[in-house]
Design an enzyme around this catalytic site. Structure first.
Site, PDB file in Angstrom:
ATOM      1  N   LYS A 117       2.981  -1.952  -2.203  1.00  0.00           N
ATOM      2  CA  LYS A 117       1.992  -0.939  -2.547  1.00  0.00           C
ATOM      3  C   LYS A 117       2.617   0.458  -2.513  1.00  0.00           C
ATOM      4  CE  LYS A 117      -2.355   1.096  -1.288  1.00  0.00           C
ATOM      5  NZ  LYS A 117      -2.952   1.743  -0.120  1.00  0.00           N
TER       6      LYS A 117
ATOM      7  N   LYS B 125       8.661   7.632  13.397  1.00  0.00           N
ATOM      8  CA  LYS B 125       7.822   8.781  13.028  1.00  0.00           C
ATOM      9  C   LYS B 125       7.963   9.917  14.043  1.00  0.00           C
ATOM     10  CE  LYS B 125       4.896   6.374  10.024  1.00  0.00           C
ATOM     11  NZ  LYS B 125       4.594   5.000  10.350  1.00  0.00           N
TER      12      LYS B 125
ATOM     13  N   LYS C  62      11.510  -4.548  -4.190  1.00  0.00           N
ATOM     14  CA  LYS C  62      10.481  -5.420  -3.652  1.00  0.00           C
ATOM     15  C   LYS C  62       9.087  -4.939  -4.087  1.00  0.00           C
ATOM     16  CE  LYS C  62       8.716  -6.783   0.803  1.00  0.00           C
ATOM     17  NZ  LYS C  62       8.672  -6.609   2.209  1.00  0.00           N
TER      18      LYS C  62
END
Ligand code: TRP
Length: 339
Positions: free
Chosen positions: A202, A113, A199
């Site tokens: 969420k 990040k 896969k």
């Protein structure tokens, strides 16, 4: 006796991928004779991404309810909420004072990040130290983790060794990572842009949440992506998401039967989906009931978590007292320790 410890993320209501890939194997590990399991909901870690108190609370409850519903034995093992043992934040502080800043900068969780630094909180930067504290706080021997977490265990070993070298080898137990190579990967309900199984996750929005009510669950299953082979033609089970999901849930015998149906003309995908729906209800029926019980009786859930916190707290208190004395601080007095 090996002390197995792992933190459970609580950023969503557990889905089928979480259940088959983490919850059920975790419970099996906890039940294995000779193992002592410390499993906790990592809700302090959630604060690096979740800033809505209601969402934070509900996801923690949902995750705890799922583990209990699937049969985690709280008599044998330790099951608790990370935030119920706030001493872990104290230990985090101790660890940060012995771990080089420059090494923490190399953490993948941060580096991934780092091109958008204005969005990175200091909490995300220190995340690996909180994780190290989670582990060292309970003298854990073995930490089952996915590949993406192995570096964090390296950091944990590193910081523990640095402190042990300075204050004595009995300060911290040095843990080991364990990564199962054969973790079950559960595909989601639609394929990715290239037509491959993606896969279940969420973040892809392709999950089946087994704990949803009958109607929503059924609707979700009916929306699984299938191809356009007409009813009267034979179907290929091996490229079909419905069949693959079914094979992960049903018995070998049932799976062989469904396979036969695919290979005969006349089977419709709607019927196959109905079989999958039934198999989910059969396999997880009891767990669904228990989940609903806990989610409708949060007091019971709190009680279970409180019991777990008391058991875990005793260990945390002992370890933290040991570390405090090593570093030159008083033992914690408020928990019955002598002054
Ligand atoms: N960071 C872990 C994950 O994202 C969760 C976690 C927090 C954890 N504390 C831990 C895992 C301690 C193992 C041990 O999956």
């Amino acid at each position: 006796m090996a002390r197995i410890l792992t933190g459970i993320q609580s950023t969503n209501v557990p889905h089928l991928g979480n259940m088959l890939g983490a919850i059920l194997p975790g419970i099996e590990l906890a039940n294995t004779p000779g193992n002592e399991a410390f499993f906790f909901i990592a809700d302090f870690h959630s604060l690096t991404t979740v800033h809505d108190p209601e969402v934070l609370r509900e996801n923690t409850y949902a995750t705890a309810a799922a583990w209990l519903a699937c049969g985690f034995d709280t008599e044998k093992g330790f099951f608790y909420r990370q935030s119920d043992i706030p001493e872990v934040t104290e230990l985090t502080w101790f660890l940060t004072c012995f771990f080089p800043f420059s090494r923490l900068e190399l953490a993948h969780s941060f580096k991934d990040k780092a091109d958008n630094l204005s969005q990175v909180s200091s909490g995300l930067f220190f995340y690996p130290m909180l994780m190290a504290a989670d582990i060292l706080m309970y003298d854990a021997n073995v930490v089952p983790v996915g590949k993406d977490q192995r570096q964090h265990i390296e950091f944990t070993r590193d910081v523990a060794e640095r402190i042990n070298n300075r204050f004595g080898a009995e300060t911290f137990v040095i843990p080991e990572a364990r990564t199962e190579e054969s973790v079950q990967v559960v595909p989601g309900i639609f394929k990715d842009a290239e037509g491959n199984f993606a896969k279940m996750s969420k973040s892809y929005g392709n999950t089946i949440v087994v704990f949803e009510d009958d109607k929503k669950l059924r609707k979700r299953i009916m929306s699984i992506q299938t191809d356009t082979t007409p009813m009267e033609e034979v179907k290929n089970p091996d490229t079909c998401l419905v069949y693959t999901l079914y094979s992960l849930i049903a018995t070998a015998e049932q799976t062989a039967e469904l396979r036969e149906a695919y290979l005969k003309p006349g089977m419709g995908y709607g019927w196959a989906k109905e079989q999958l729906y039934k198999a989910i209800l059969e396999r997880f029926g009891e767990a669904r009931e228990r989940y609903n019980f806990y989610m409708g009786n949060k007091k019971e859930l709190d009680l279970k978590l409180q019991e777990g916190a008391e058991k875990a707290g005793t260990v945390a208190y002992e370890v933290l007292s040991r570390v405090r004395s090593k570093l030159g601080y008083k033992k914690l007095a408020y928990f019955g320790g002598e002054i």
